[in-house]
Design an enzyme around this catalytic site. Structure first.
Site, PDB file in Angstrom:
ATOM      1  N   ARG A  11       6.809  10.212  26.513  1.00 38.00           N
ATOM      2  CA  ARG A  11       7.177  10.791  27.814  1.00 38.00           C
ATOM      3  C   ARG A  11       7.624   9.742  28.831  1.00 38.00           C
ATOM      4  O   ARG A  11       7.954  10.082  29.957  1.00 38.00           O
ATOM      5  CB  ARG A  11       6.017  11.628  28.365  1.00 38.00           C
ATOM      6  CG  ARG A  11       5.829  12.913  27.567  1.00 38.00           C
ATOM      7  CD  ARG A  11       4.912  13.927  28.241  1.00 38.00           C
ATOM      8  NE  ARG A  11       3.776  13.371  28.952  1.00 38.00           N
ATOM      9  CZ  ARG A  11       2.545  13.212  28.452  1.00 38.00           C
ATOM     10  NH1 ARG A  11       2.287  13.564  27.215  1.00 38.00           N
ATOM     11  NH2 ARG A  11       1.586  12.709  29.195  1.00 38.00           N
ATOM     12  N   ASN A  12       7.623   8.465  28.425  1.00 35.43           N
ATOM     13  CA  ASN A  12       8.143   7.444  29.329  1.00 35.43           C
ATOM     14  C   ASN A  12       9.659   7.614  29.393  1.00 35.43           C
ATOM     15  O   ASN A  12      10.316   7.779  28.376  1.00 35.43           O
ATOM     16  CB  ASN A  12       7.771   6.040  28.848  1.00 35.43           C
ATOM     17  CG  ASN A  12       8.042   4.992  29.906  1.00 35.43           C
ATOM     18  OD1 ASN A  12       9.177   4.837  30.343  1.00 35.43           O
ATOM     19  ND2 ASN A  12       7.003   4.295  30.325  1.00 35.43           N
ATOM     20  N   ARG A  13      10.203   7.570  30.598  1.00 35.30           N
ATOM     21  CA  ARG A  13      11.634   7.831  30.793  1.00 35.30           C
ATOM     22  C   ARG A  13      12.486   6.569  30.758  1.00 35.30           C
ATOM     23  O   ARG A  13      13.674   6.616  31.033  1.00 35.30           O
ATOM     24  CB  ARG A  13      11.878   8.559  32.129  1.00 35.30           C
ATOM     25  CG  ARG A  13      11.648  10.049  32.125  1.00 35.30           C
ATOM     26  CD  ARG A  13      10.212  10.504  32.350  1.00 35.30           C
ATOM     27  NE  ARG A  13       9.440   9.806  33.362  1.00 35.30           N
ATOM     28  CZ  ARG A  13       9.436  10.104  34.656  1.00 35.30           C
ATOM     29  NH1 ARG A  13      10.139  11.093  35.119  1.00 35.30           N
ATOM     30  NH2 ARG A  13       8.677   9.436  35.497  1.00 35.30           N
TER      31      ARG A  13
END
Length: 173
Positions: free
Chosen positions: A41-43
């Site tokens: 979920r890290n962008r």
């Protein structure tokens, strides 16, 4: 939860690096995968797709090569620390051992700016690295950019892309 000694990764950059992106310390998912920004979920990688045009779906080594070819390097301010979990707020103050960034920065003649991925990275840079910079390195812009971490959910990808636009501008000029 007990503290764990976290040891970061080597810098991922070329000598023609124009913008150096600095995190604080890789999270648990990244440390386990031995990859920068590995949490699903890290962008960071989708954001680099938007601002640098790299294919964020490629295998990790390909993404790193493409990012470096675009003039962007990646490292962390902190090379080792004690932490409980993944959050920057869980880094045990006083346990931080900074990376040798001042020496590295002085060896990057094309460097135009340092981009800190989040407030913790920026504050650590100001605390540990900025006082050691000499000569032209002291005049480099150092940006505090909003974190790409899933903990910063208030910033959707389009808003992050707008805030990170200075990075895109710096690597294109």
């Amino acid at each position: 939860m007990e503290t764990t000694t976290c040891i970061g990764f080597p810098a991922q950059l070329n000598t023609d690096c124009r913008v150096l992106v600095l995190g604080s310390m890789p999270g648990v998912a990244s440390l386990q995968a031995a990859q920068y920004y590995a949490h699903p979920r890290n962008r960071f990688w989708p954001l680099m797709g938007v601002v640098c045009g790299i294919d964020a779906t490629r295998p990790y080594p390909d993404r790193v090569r493409a990012l470096n070819a675009a003039g962007v390097g990646v490292w962390d301010v902190i090379g080792q620390c004690e932490r409980r979990g993944s959050l920057d707020a869980s880094i045990v103050r006083g346990s931080e051992v900074p990376n040798a960034l001042s020496a590295l920065i002085e060896k990057l003649p094309a460097l135009r700016a340092v981009a800190c991925n989040g407030g913790t990275a920026y504050r650590a840079f100001q605390r540990f690295i900025a006082p050691a910079l000499i000569g032209p390195a002291r005049a480099l812009p150092v940006w505090s950019l909003p974190s790409t971490s899933p903990a910063n959910a208030a910033w959707p990808l389009p808003r992050l892309a707008e805030a990170w636009q200075p990075l895109a501008d710096a690597v294109r000029r």
